[in-house]
Design a protein around this motif. Structure first.
Motif, PDB file in Angstrom:
ATOM      1  N   PHE A   1       0.808  -1.218   0.000  1.00 32.96           N
ATOM      2  CA  PHE A   1       0.000   0.000   0.000  1.00 32.96           C
ATOM      3  C   PHE A   1       0.838   1.263   0.000  1.00 32.96           C
ATOM      4  O   PHE A   1       0.325   2.348  -0.266  1.00 32.96           O
ATOM      5  N   ALA A   2       2.118   1.157   0.329  1.00 34.31           N
ATOM      6  CA  ALA A   2       2.997   2.325   0.322  1.00 34.31           C
ATOM      7  C   ALA A   2       4.375   1.905  -0.168  1.00 34.31           C
ATOM      8  O   ALA A   2       4.814   0.787   0.050  1.00 34.31           O
ATOM      9  N   VAL A   3       5.029   2.851  -0.834  1.00 32.77           N
ATOM     10  CA  VAL A   3       6.392   2.641  -1.307  1.00 32.77           C
ATOM     11  C   VAL A   3       7.237   3.778  -0.746  1.00 32.77           C
ATOM     12  O   VAL A   3       6.898   4.941  -0.899  1.00 32.77           O
TER      13      VAL A   3
ATOM     14  N   GLN B   1       9.611   6.273 -11.699  1.00 37.65           N
ATOM     15  CA  GLN B   1       9.461   5.099 -12.555  1.00 37.65           C
ATOM     16  C   GLN B   1       8.872   3.915 -11.789  1.00 37.65           C
ATOM     17  O   GLN B   1       8.223   3.052 -12.373  1.00 37.65           O
ATOM     18  N   LEU B   2       9.093   3.873 -10.457  1.00 40.36           N
ATOM     19  CA  LEU B   2       8.514   2.793  -9.648  1.00 40.36           C
ATOM     20  C   LEU B   2       6.991   2.812  -9.688  1.00 40.36           C
ATOM     21  O   LEU B   2       6.352   1.775  -9.550  1.00 40.36           O
ATOM     22  N   LYS B   3       6.415   3.982  -9.870  1.00 46.52           N
ATOM     23  CA  LYS B   3       4.954   4.090  -9.928  1.00 46.52           C
ATOM     24  C   LYS B   3       4.383   3.320 -11.115  1.00 46.52           C
ATOM     25  O   LYS B   3       3.222   2.940 -11.100  1.00 46.52           O
ATOM     26  N   LEU B   4       5.214   3.100 -12.124  1.00 41.20           N
ATOM     27  CA  LEU B   4       4.775   2.365 -13.311  1.00 41.20           C
ATOM     28  C   LEU B   4       4.979   0.864 -13.172  1.00 41.20           C
ATOM     29  O   LEU B   4       4.541   0.102 -14.034  1.00 41.20           O
ATOM     30  N   ASN B   5       5.636   0.425 -12.113  1.00 39.24           N
ATOM     31  CA  ASN B   5       5.902  -0.991 -11.885  1.00 39.24           C
ATOM     32  C   ASN B   5       4.584  -1.723 -11.633  1.00 39.24           C
ATOM     33  O   ASN B   5       3.854  -1.390 -10.703  1.00 39.24           O
TER      34      ASN B   5
ATOM     35  N   ALA C   1      -0.249   0.352  -4.732  1.00 39.47           N
ATOM     36  CA  ALA C   1       0.303   1.311  -3.776  1.00 39.47           C
ATOM     37  C   ALA C   1      -0.505   2.605  -3.803  1.00 39.47           C
ATOM     38  O   ALA C   1      -0.809   3.149  -4.863  1.00 39.47           O
ATOM     39  N   LEU C   2      -0.857   3.067  -2.622  1.00 39.96           N
ATOM     40  CA  LEU C   2      -1.646   4.287  -2.484  1.00 39.96           C
ATOM     41  C   LEU C   2      -0.769   5.502  -2.201  1.00 39.96           C
ATOM     42  O   LEU C   2      -1.160   6.627  -2.481  1.00 39.96           O
ATOM     43  N   ARG C   3       0.402   5.279  -1.640  1.00 35.85           N
ATOM     44  CA  ARG C   3       1.310   6.373  -1.258  1.00 35.85           C
ATOM     45  C   ARG C   3       2.734   6.054  -1.694  1.00 35.85           C
ATOM     46  O   ARG C   3       3.185   4.912  -1.596  1.00 35.85           O
ATOM     47  N   PHE C   4       3.430   7.068  -2.163  1.00 39.37           N
ATOM     48  CA  PHE C   4       4.841   6.980  -2.532  1.00 39.37           C
ATOM     49  C   PHE C   4       5.576   8.111  -1.834  1.00 39.37           C
ATOM     50  O   PHE C   4       5.142   9.268  -1.926  1.00 39.37           O
ATOM     51  N   GLN C   5       6.672   7.800  -1.134  1.00 39.89           N
ATOM     52  CA  GLN C   5       7.455   8.828  -0.454  1.00 39.89           C
ATOM     53  C   GLN C   5       8.938   8.518  -0.580  1.00 39.89           C
ATOM     54  O   GLN C   5       9.336   7.356  -0.584  1.00 39.89           O
TER      55      GLN C   5
ATOM     56  N   GLU D   1       5.614  16.840  -2.744  1.00 40.41           N
ATOM     57  CA  GLU D   1       5.160  16.353  -1.441  1.00 40.41           C
ATOM     58  C   GLU D   1       5.651  14.946  -1.120  1.00 40.41           C
ATOM     59  O   GLU D   1       5.635  14.540   0.027  1.00 40.41           O
ATOM     60  N   GLU D   2       6.122  14.205  -2.129  1.00 38.30           N
ATOM     61  CA  GLU D   2       6.633  12.860  -1.867  1.00 38.30           C
ATOM     62  C   GLU D   2       8.023  12.887  -1.249  1.00 38.30           C
ATOM     63  O   GLU D   2       8.470  11.904  -0.693  1.00 38.30           O
ATOM     64  N   VAL D   3       8.730  14.004  -1.374  1.00 37.00           N
ATOM     65  CA  VAL D   3      10.109  14.091  -0.889  1.00 37.00           C
ATOM     66  C   VAL D   3      10.120  14.664   0.522  1.00 37.00           C
ATOM     67  O   VAL D   3       9.598  15.747   0.774  1.00 37.00           O
ATOM     68  N   ILE D   4      10.722  13.903   1.442  1.00 35.38           N
ATOM     69  CA  ILE D   4      10.835  14.354   2.830  1.00 35.38           C
ATOM     70  C   ILE D   4      12.316  14.353   3.184  1.00 35.38           C
ATOM     71  O   ILE D   4      12.988  13.324   3.079  1.00 35.38           O
TER      72      ILE D   4
END
Length: 171
Positions: free
Chosen positions: A28-30, A55-59, A65-69, A89-92
């Motif tokens: 659910f999250a990456v 590019q991982l979002k296209l895997n 996955a609902l969230r990518f950070q 917003e994905e970059v912390i």
């Protein structure tokens, strides 16, 4: 209450054919982890890391996955001053701190991620309850039996109720 988090490597992660009936197996999250000094001190390399992460979002294995950070540790001046990077917003960014502060910061960020995931799971559950179109096929179901499953409303409704219940249990 506790939240159980399972970490795995995206390279080695593979989705299961049974994911639709075993919701707990879904990713659910990456989270991408970057150590900025080892990737380089220039913000151009951080942009490159961000593009690789996109590019991982296209895997297809991560389609649920609902969230990518991205968690970037010890950012240099280039990353801290990169306005374009900070707007994503994905970059912390995790500043260079002692272990106690870093542990607190990671715990806080992961708690925020979990609360966002719970809200996302609630939204998915609400959408599923409103929709009557959810049809879950298992690997045991042949494609040519899809029409039979639609005709067999009991089986379809039972699978749908199980799916919604699984999301309720997760949330």
């Amino acid at each position: 209450d506790r939240v159980h988090i399972r970490f795995c490597d995206a390279v080695d992660f593979s989705s299961s054919d049974w994911e639709e009936l075993h919701v707990h197996r879904k990713a659910f999250a990456v989270i991408g982890v970057v150590h900025c000094p080892s990737s380089s001190s220039s913000s151009a390399n951080m942009e490159e890391v961000y593009q690789q992460f996109e590019q991982l979002k296209l895997n297809p294995n991560l389609k649920n996955a609902l969230r990518f950070q991205i968690y970037a540790f010890e950012p240099g001046q280039g990353e801290e001053n990169n306005i374009d990077l900070l707007r994503k917003e994905e970059v912390i960014l995790f500043p260079n701190q002692d272990q106690e502060h870093t542990t607190f910061y990671i715990t806080t960020i992961l708690s925020d991620l979990v609360s966002l995931l719970l809200r996302d799971l609630e939204d998915v559950t609400k959408r599923m309850l409103k929709s009557r179109q959810v049809i879950l096929l298992t690997p045991a179901d042949r494609v040519d039996t899809h029409a039979e499953i639609v005709k067999n409303k009991k089986l379809m409704m039972a699978r749908r109720q199980k799916y919604v219940a699984d999301f309720c249990i997760l949330a």
